[in-house]
Design an enzyme around this catalytic site. Structure first.
Site, PDB file in Angstrom:
ATOM      1  N   ARG A  90      -0.888  25.477 -36.691  1.00 16.44           N
ATOM      2  CA  ARG A  90       0.289  25.160 -35.874  1.00 16.44           C
ATOM      3  C   ARG A  90       0.779  23.737 -36.156  1.00 16.44           C
ATOM      4  NH1 ARG A  90       0.780  25.370 -29.215  1.00 16.44           N
ATOM      5  NH2 ARG A  90       2.888  24.513 -29.128  1.00 16.44           N
ATOM      6  N   ASN A 144       2.620  35.125 -30.669  1.00 13.90           N
ATOM      7  CA  ASN A 144       3.892  34.735 -31.272  1.00 13.90           C
ATOM      8  C   ASN A 144       3.866  34.867 -32.786  1.00 13.90           C
ATOM      9  OD1 ASN A 144       5.551  33.946 -29.050  1.00 13.90           O
ATOM     10  ND2 ASN A 144       4.241  32.150 -28.757  1.00 13.90           N
ATOM     11  N   CYS A 164       6.422  38.078 -22.937  1.00 13.71           N
ATOM     12  CA  CYS A 164       6.668  36.639 -22.987  1.00 13.71           C
ATOM     13  C   CYS A 164       6.747  36.138 -21.545  1.00 13.71           C
ATOM     14  CB  CYS A 164       7.966  36.353 -23.731  1.00 13.71           C
ATOM     15  SG  CYS A 164       8.379  34.587 -23.869  1.00 13.71           S
ATOM     16  N   HIS A 194      12.412  34.555 -27.400  1.00 11.56           N
ATOM     17  CA  HIS A 194      12.724  33.146 -27.593  1.00 11.56           C
ATOM     18  C   HIS A 194      14.170  32.927 -28.039  1.00 11.56           C
ATOM     19  CE1 HIS A 194       8.252  31.740 -27.892  1.00 11.56           C
ATOM     20  NE2 HIS A 194       8.535  32.384 -26.772  1.00 11.56           N
ATOM     21  N   TYR A 244      14.424  27.622 -25.457  1.00 15.14           N
ATOM     22  CA  TYR A 244      14.368  27.756 -26.915  1.00 15.14           C
ATOM     23  C   TYR A 244      15.752  27.683 -27.552  1.00 15.14           C
ATOM     24  CZ  TYR A 244       9.437  28.948 -26.606  1.00 15.14           C
ATOM     25  OH  TYR A 244       8.085  28.895 -26.377  1.00 15.14           O
TER      26      TYR A 244
END
Length: 421
Positions: A90, A144, A164, A194, A244
């Site tokens: 990440r 995700n 989500c 998102h 987002y």
């Protein structure tokens, strides 16, 4: 009822366990299995999970294992919350795109594509093993990028629903602003994972009074601060975008910010180290307050509600999920995965009708859906050119020089996770 959590060693897990304990009348879990290859983390998380159950008087059994096949055997539902490559991957997803002047984020843009390429093959392998163990088991995906991962699962014929926590977060916040209960707040929530907008907020159900204009008029500043967008923009749009959307509506501003502060991955990694130390304390028998800063707020409530509806027909009659479009948004293919309100029961989710969307929203949805189709193709078949095509199609990238440079960086940073590289 047996539930299995893949990625059970996550620091998220005590939030989920707390929800199972508190909401046991909604979802009577007899056996909860936490599966994770990281045995050291799993021991800490599992110990706290058992203490949470004991404190709240839950009689269910909690099992921890690194054996995936043993963990899913006989499971009625399997929750996916894994992170292939961990926080180290990440960290890269959030940094190397910035070298090209593009947003670095784990679920959208180039970083989101990298995560999809690492994740989809692993999830599909797990899903096939779940299908062999129990063909009727439901797979609930919280991993995700949820939209792409859920689309991969559904395309392969699995009984899967994407989840989500953005919508349930809005529901709770709006309920507080309206001084009512969350059950009284029904969101007209539409878009892709998102990439969603609240186009209405109705009291009492899908046919109730729309109080979104009132919310914007009376609480616009607070809502704008929450989604980190200017109040005048919300007034002009007449809707509430998810936070987002800031990556799209304020891309260059976000890039400047990200270049001047530590990555979210670095913050989360530090938080996880502290949380795991806390989890090792045998006196701790509740989720610590620090966990609220880790992310995933209200995840447990959403997961319990969804699992209860899928397995027993209980829970809320309408829930926001990621599922097949099937004509709900007429400008998208039927097999696109959208995030909308749906009626959920043992046969799965059925999206509720959606009013015609402003082209300002539908155009972006169509663009990102096309990207997701190309991203899934790259995840399933590999190849540098497929990665390039997906990046070129993404509205946050869109220039061939950026797409080329980002493709090189993506492959270089993820080679160990890409069988074809």
């Amino acid at each position: 009822m047996k539930l299995t959590v893949i990625g059970g060693g996550s620091t998220y897990t005590p939030e989920l366990v707390d929800g199972f304990a508190r909401l046991r009348d909604t979802l009577p879990v007899e056996e909860l299995v936490l599966v994770d290859p990281a045995a050291d983390r799993l021991e800490l998380v599992g110990g706290l999970a058992r203490r949470i159950f004991a404190r709240q008087g839950h009689g269910g059994r909690i099992v921890t294992t690194s054996d995936l096949d043993a963990g899913i055997d006989g499971a009625d539902a399997v929750l996916l919350q894994l992170r292939v490559g961990g926080q180290a991957a990440r960290e890269k997803d959030e940094t190397w795109p910035l070298e090209c002047g593009c947003v670095g984020q784990e679920t959208t843009g180039a970083g989101g594509l990298a995560k999809a390429l690492r994740t989809v093959p692993v999830v599909l392998d797990i899903a096939e093993r779940v299908r062999r163990a129990n063909p009727r088991a439901w797979i609930i995906d919280f991993t995700n990028p949820v939209g792409i991962v859920t689309r991969a699962l559904l395309r392969a014929g699995h009984r899967a629903v994407g989840l989500c926590n953005v919508a349930i977060g809005f529901q709770r916040k709006f309920a507080a602003l309206l001084d009512t209960t969350p059950a009284e707040v029904h969101l007209a929530h539409v878009g892709l994972n998102h990439l969603t907008w609240e186009t209405g907020v109705r009291r009492g159900g899908p046919d109730g009074e729309d109080v979104l204009p009132r919310l914007l008029a009376e609480h616009g500043e607070a809502i704008a601060a929450d989604v980190r967008l200017p109040r005048p923009l919300l007034d002009r749009l007449g809707v509430v975008p998810s936070y987002y959307l800031r990556y799209y509506y304020a891309h260059d501003e976000v890039v400047r910010e990200l270049r001047t502060k530590p990555s979210r991955a670095a913050e989360v990694a530090a938080m996880e180290r502290e949380l795991l130390t806390m989890y090792g304390d045998p006196a701790l028998d509740e989720k610590p307050a620090l966990l609220a800063r880790r992310g995933g707020a209200f995840y447990s409530e959403a997961a319990v509600d969804l699992a209860a509806a899928l397995l027993g027909g209980t829970g809320s009659p309408y829930q926001v999920v990621n599922t097949l479009n099937r004509g709900t948004l007429p400008f998208l293919p039927d097999d696109a995965v959208i995030e909308v309100q749906a009626a959920v029961g043992p046969a799965g989710p059925v999206p509720l009708p959606v009013e015609a969307l402003d082209p300002l929203f539908s155009g972006l949805i169509a663009n990102v859906t096309a990207y997701e189709d190309l991203a899934l193709d790259a995840a399933l078949r590999g190849g540098r050119d497929r990665v390039f095509r997906a990046l070129l199609a993404h509205p946050l990238i869109g220039q061939h020089e950026y797409a080329d440079a980002l493709t090189d960086r993506l492959v270089a940073h993820n080679r160990e996770h890409l069988a074809w590289a």
